[in-house]
Design an enzyme around this catalytic site. Structure first.
Site, PDB file in Angstrom:
ATOM      1  CB  ALA A  42      59.962  32.207   7.938  1.00  0.00           C
ATOM      2  CD  GLU A  78      67.457  22.895  -6.956  1.00  0.00           C
ATOM      3  OE1 GLU A  78      68.695  22.990  -7.088  1.00  0.00           O
ATOM      4  OE2 GLU A  78      66.650  23.676  -7.523  1.00  0.00           O
ATOM      5  CE1 TYR A 104      58.481  27.139  18.301  1.00  0.00           C
ATOM      6  CE2 TYR A 104      57.808  26.805  20.576  1.00  0.00           C
ATOM      7  CZ  TYR A 104      58.805  26.926  19.630  1.00  0.00           C
ATOM      8  OH  TYR A 104      60.120  26.854  20.011  1.00  0.00           O
ATOM      9  CB  SER A 156      67.959  26.807  20.998  1.00  0.00           C
ATOM     10  OG  SER A 156      67.805  25.718  20.106  1.00  0.00           O
ATOM     11  CB  THR A 186      56.797  45.166   1.974  1.00  0.00           C
ATOM     12  OG1 THR A 186      56.917  45.626   3.325  1.00  0.00           O
ATOM     13  CG2 THR A 186      57.536  46.100   1.036  1.00  0.00           C
ATOM     14  CE  LYS A 231      66.901  29.214  10.117  1.00  0.00           C
ATOM     15  NZ  LYS A 231      65.485  28.867   9.969  1.00  0.00           N
TER      16      LYS A 231
HETATM   17  P1  ATR Z   1      61.694  35.737   8.928  1.00  0.00           P
HETATM   18  O1  ATR Z   1      63.098  35.293   8.640  1.00  0.00           O
HETATM   19  O2  ATR Z   1      61.124  35.227  10.223  1.00  0.00           O
HETATM   20  O3  ATR Z   1      60.785  35.500   7.764  1.00  0.00           O
HETATM   21  P2  ATR Z   1      61.834  38.475   8.151  1.00  0.00           P
HETATM   22  O4  ATR Z   1      62.636  38.110   6.958  1.00  0.00           O
HETATM   23  O5  ATR Z   1      62.191  39.691   8.948  1.00  0.00           O
HETATM   24  O6  ATR Z   1      61.798  37.302   9.196  1.00  0.00           O
HETATM   25  O7  ATR Z   1      60.308  38.587   7.680  1.00  0.00           O
HETATM   26  C1  ATR Z   1      59.272  38.935   8.543  1.00  0.00           C
HETATM   27  C2  ATR Z   1      57.948  38.866   7.769  1.00  0.00           C
HETATM   28  O8  ATR Z   1      56.873  39.207   8.649  1.00  0.00           O
HETATM   29  C3  ATR Z   1      57.863  39.833   6.604  1.00  0.00           C
HETATM   30  O9  ATR Z   1      57.051  39.271   5.603  1.00  0.00           O
HETATM   31  C4  ATR Z   1      57.179  41.039   7.256  1.00  0.00           C
HETATM   32  O10 ATR Z   1      56.518  41.890   6.347  1.00  0.00           O
HETATM   33  P3  ATR Z   1      57.351  43.055   5.560  1.00  0.00           P
HETATM   34  O11 ATR Z   1      58.089  42.373   4.465  1.00  0.00           O
HETATM   35  O12 ATR Z   1      56.310  43.979   5.086  1.00  0.00           O
HETATM   36  O13 ATR Z   1      58.269  43.654   6.608  1.00  0.00           O
HETATM   37  C5  ATR Z   1      56.183  40.338   8.114  1.00  0.00           C
HETATM   38  N1  ATR Z   1      55.677  41.130   9.251  1.00  0.00           N
HETATM   39  C6  ATR Z   1      56.360  41.466  10.372  1.00  0.00           C
HETATM   40  N2  ATR Z   1      55.566  42.148  11.234  1.00  0.00           N
HETATM   41  C7  ATR Z   1      54.340  42.226  10.645  1.00  0.00           C
HETATM   42  C8  ATR Z   1      53.076  42.795  11.017  1.00  0.00           C
HETATM   43  N3  ATR Z   1      52.930  43.425  12.209  1.00  0.00           N
HETATM   44  N4  ATR Z   1      52.031  42.689  10.158  1.00  0.00           N
HETATM   45  C9  ATR Z   1      52.181  42.042   8.987  1.00  0.00           C
HETATM   46  N5  ATR Z   1      53.346  41.490   8.554  1.00  0.00           N
HETATM   47  C10 ATR Z   1      54.409  41.571   9.379  1.00  0.00           C
END
Ligand code: ATR
Length: 270
Positions: free
Chosen positions: A129, A76, A215, A14, A151, A64
């Site tokens: 995120a 909010e 980053y 971190s 998805t 979180k």
């Molecule tokens: P975070 O808290 O960092 O948002 P998360 O809730 O696991 O982590 O979400 C990861 C995001 O990255 C999701 O939108 C995921 O898509 P899915 O909902 O389809 O899983 C997306 N993601 C992860 N790897 C990916 C990849 N190789 N190509 C496109 N989207 C990806």
């Protein structure tokens, strides 16, 4: 000395202790801030023990949502995010849960001279995120905010959940339309060396800003692709520092200067 920390697991890498130490030095605030590995099976017990003495904490992966459930009251923006990245002990001994991630991203964009008002924006991803930034983004009154996700059903759910706040809708990675003003990559695809398969025609050379919330020492995979299409690019280091500054403000009522801290972090990364 007032005691702060960041709870995560793992937490060793971190940057938050360094950032808050630099903020404290710069503002003259007297505080101690440390990285704390919370146990995966008892976050609530760990946090409650910390707050017998502690004044505030940041919360990072994977806690979180648990911090959201632990808080006695919520801002909010945290309520809308469904997640808390900042906890503060209140005067009555309760815990206020806040989320400074979205405000941090908006501030970083504003500091680059980029205002969201009236802009057409595409956000890639529909995980935690992205959920964390939607309320602050819509408060800036963009003209259009599209969410695309691997998805698709998750993008549709998010768009529905925030539709009362502004013009937000879901679309596919294959969406076609006029070039956008801003494209945010909120997926973790760069970690796997992937780029969400959006059309290059969504980027207008020299105009569209592509912002990867990730980053690193090198440009992220997404930003490398975006730069090849002529986009302006920025990575998530600025957001990292700005969300920390916003948390510092929530705790101390003092707003640190972020530019020198970003410069120091960038120097350490290179
Ligand atoms: P975070 O808290 O960092 O948002 P998360 O809730 O696991 O982590 O979400 C990861 C995001 O990255 C999701 O939108 C995921 O898509 P899915 O909902 O389809 O899983 C997306 N993601 C992860 N790897 C990916 C990849 N190789 N190509 C496109 N989207 C990806």
């Amino acid at each position: 000395m007032d005691h702060y920390g960041v709870f995560g697991n793992p937490i060793g890498h971190s940057k938050s202790p360094l950032i808050h130490r630099l903020f404290a030095e710069q503002t003259g605030e007297q505080l101690r801030y440390e990285a704390l590995a919370a146990p995966l099976d008892d976050f609530a017990g760990f946090a409650r023990a910390f707050f017998r003495q502690g004044h505030g904490a940041n919360v990072t992966v994977p806690f979180k949502e648990e911090a959201y459930r632990l808080a006695d009251t919520l801002s909010e923006r945290a309520r809308r995010a469904g997640a808390v990245n900042t906890l503060k002990k209140t005067a009555d001994g309760g815990l206020l849960g806040d989320n400074t991630d979205g405000a941090g991203l908006v501030r970083d964009l504003n500091s680059q001279g980029f205002s969201l008002r009236g802009k057409r924006i595409l956000i890639l991803g529909a995980g935690g995120a992205v959920r964390g930034i939607l309320e602050p983004f819509l408060a800036e009154q963009p003209a259009q905010l599209l969410i695309a996700n691997r998805t698709p059903a998750k993008a549709a759910l998010l768009a529905d959940a925030f539709a009362d706040l502004g013009p937000v809708s879901a679309c596919g990675f294959d969406w076609q339309g006029e070039p956008l003003d801003l494209i945010i990559n909120g997926t973790s695809a760069s970690l796997a060396g992937d780029v969400p398969p959006i059309g290059a025609t969504l980027i207008r050379s020299g105009h569209t800003l592509c912002y990867d919330m990730m980053y690193g020492a090198m440009p992220t995979t997404f930003n490398r692709w975006a730069a090849e299409q002529g986009a302006l690019t920025r990575d998530g280091l600025g957001m990292l520092v700005e969300q920390a500054a916003e948390a510092f403000f929530v705790w101390r009522g003092v707003r640190p200067e972020t530019a020198p801290v970003m410069a120091e972090l960038r120097r350490q990364l290179s």
